[in-house]
Design a protein around this motif. Structure first.
Motif, PDB file in Angstrom:
ATOM      1  N   ASP A  21       0.837  -1.200   0.000  1.00  0.00           N
ATOM      2  CA  ASP A  21       0.000   0.000   0.000  1.00  0.00           C
ATOM      3  C   ASP A  21       0.875   1.255   0.000  1.00  0.00           C
ATOM      4  O   ASP A  21       0.569   2.243  -0.702  1.00  0.00           O
ATOM      5  CB  ASP A  21      -0.913   0.008   1.231  1.00  0.00           C
ATOM      6  N   PHE A  22       1.944   1.226   0.755  1.00  0.00           N
ATOM      7  CA  PHE A  22       2.862   2.371   0.810  1.00  0.00           C
ATOM      8  C   PHE A  22       3.507   2.613  -0.555  1.00  0.00           C
ATOM      9  O   PHE A  22       3.556   3.751  -1.042  1.00  0.00           O
ATOM     10  CB  PHE A  22       3.941   2.120   1.869  1.00  0.00           C
ATOM     11  N   ASN A  40       0.347   3.314  -3.379  1.00  0.00           N
ATOM     12  CA  ASN A  40      -0.649   4.363  -3.124  1.00  0.00           C
ATOM     13  C   ASN A  40      -0.063   5.636  -2.509  1.00  0.00           C
ATOM     14  O   ASN A  40      -0.732   6.673  -2.484  1.00  0.00           O
ATOM     15  CB  ASN A  40      -1.753   3.824  -2.216  1.00  0.00           C
ATOM     16  N   HIS A  41       1.164   5.553  -2.023  1.00  0.00           N
ATOM     17  CA  HIS A  41       1.794   6.731  -1.423  1.00  0.00           C
ATOM     18  C   HIS A  41       3.050   7.149  -2.185  1.00  0.00           C
ATOM     19  O   HIS A  41       3.141   8.271  -2.693  1.00  0.00           O
ATOM     20  CB  HIS A  41       2.147   6.461   0.043  1.00  0.00           C
ATOM     21  N   LEU A  42       4.006   6.234  -2.311  1.00  0.00           N
ATOM     22  CA  LEU A  42       5.297   6.610  -2.875  1.00  0.00           C
ATOM     23  C   LEU A  42       5.253   6.798  -4.390  1.00  0.00           C
ATOM     24  O   LEU A  42       5.795   7.789  -4.916  1.00  0.00           O
ATOM     25  CB  LEU A  42       6.354   5.560  -2.512  1.00  0.00           C
ATOM     26  N   LYS A  91      -2.054  11.224  -8.846  1.00  0.00           N
ATOM     27  CA  LYS A  91      -2.951  10.220  -8.250  1.00  0.00           C
ATOM     28  C   LYS A  91      -4.098   9.885  -9.192  1.00  0.00           C
ATOM     29  O   LYS A  91      -4.517   8.721  -9.288  1.00  0.00           O
ATOM     30  CB  LYS A  91      -3.490  10.726  -6.914  1.00  0.00           C
TER      31      LYS A  91
END
Length: 248
Positions: A25-26, A29-31, A48
């Motif tokens: 997820d990191f 969806n984030h990095l 995004k």
């Protein structure tokens, strides 16, 4: 050598089942949105939005799990990015305890993952779980994602097993649906694939609150059906894929 004639094959998914899905997820969806915005000189919001469209388009396809595909698609070296943060890869609670129990009690233990071979390799190196498996298979090697019947058909051709005398544990319901259609009867999902998210409230398959809950399930099944287990023909376990041997 283990006596496979009286033990069911136990097949595990990797990410979200044995390993904490918080890492993935990191990464995705984030990095990756940050790296994509930096690479293409756009806002994080636009990044995004673009990635969400890509994810929607390729979800549950073989491309979805390919680091080479995503590197070409988004212009970011996705594998290098994952390895850069490999220290965040973590086993789910009870992972080694369960795998050690299965190995000590002579269960044939397999790993069937949609992770591509490169992604599988660095996670095995980082976690050290490869030593517990008799067979390790990536969907990239078989040419089909686990969601679909050709994956299971090819797996059975390469490594013979009886779907009725088998347990499969995976955190993705669509994958479990595919396994059910193939005839695997003992199917379990994961209540909390990511430690960063709350446990799921519902699933169409029984969920393991803790990985070690499987131990009691197996022991209960052995007591209730000892004759049926002993009647299962011996299962021939082939050597694991040459492509993955060096990563075990």
């Amino acid at each position: 050598m283990p006596n496979y004639s009286d033990k069911p094959v136990i097949i595990f998914d990797m990410d979200g089942t044995l390993l904490d899905l918080d890492y993935d997820d990191f990464i995705w969806n984030h990095l990756l949105p940050i790296r994509y915005a930096q690479t293409h000189d756009c806002s994080l919001e636009h990044s995004k939005q673009i990635l969400a469209e890509f994810y929607q388009e390729h979800n549950h396809t073989l491309n979805w799990y390919s680091t080479r595909f995503w590197t070409a698609k988004v212009g970011v070296d996705v594998l290098a990015m994952q390895i850069e943060h490999k220290h965040r890869v973590a086993q789910r609670a009870g992972c080694i305890e369960l795998l050690s129990y299965l190995k000590a009690n002579d269960y044939p233990v397999w790993l069937a993952t949609n992770a591509d071979t490169a992604g599988l390799a660095f996670k095995l190196e980082e976690t050290g779980i490869g030593e517990y498996f008799d067979v390790m298979v990536s969907s990239e090697t078989l040419g089909h994602a686990k969601e679909f019947q050709p994956f299971w058909q090819k797996l059975q051709q390469m490594h013979a097993f009886d779907p009725k005398h088998c347990y499969f544990i995976d955190d993705t319901e669509k994958v479990l649906n595919g396994a059910a259609a193939f005839g695997i009867q003992n199917l379990y999902s994961i209540a909390q694939p990511s430690s960063a998210n709350s446990p799921r409230s519902a699933c169409n398959f029984p969920m393991l609150d803790a990985l070690t809950d499987l131990i009691a399930i197996l022991e209960s099944s052995h007591v209730e059906h000892p004759a049926a287990e002993s009647a299962i023909p011996e299962i021939s376990i082939a050597v694991q894929d040459e492509e993955l041997k060096k990563y075990a």
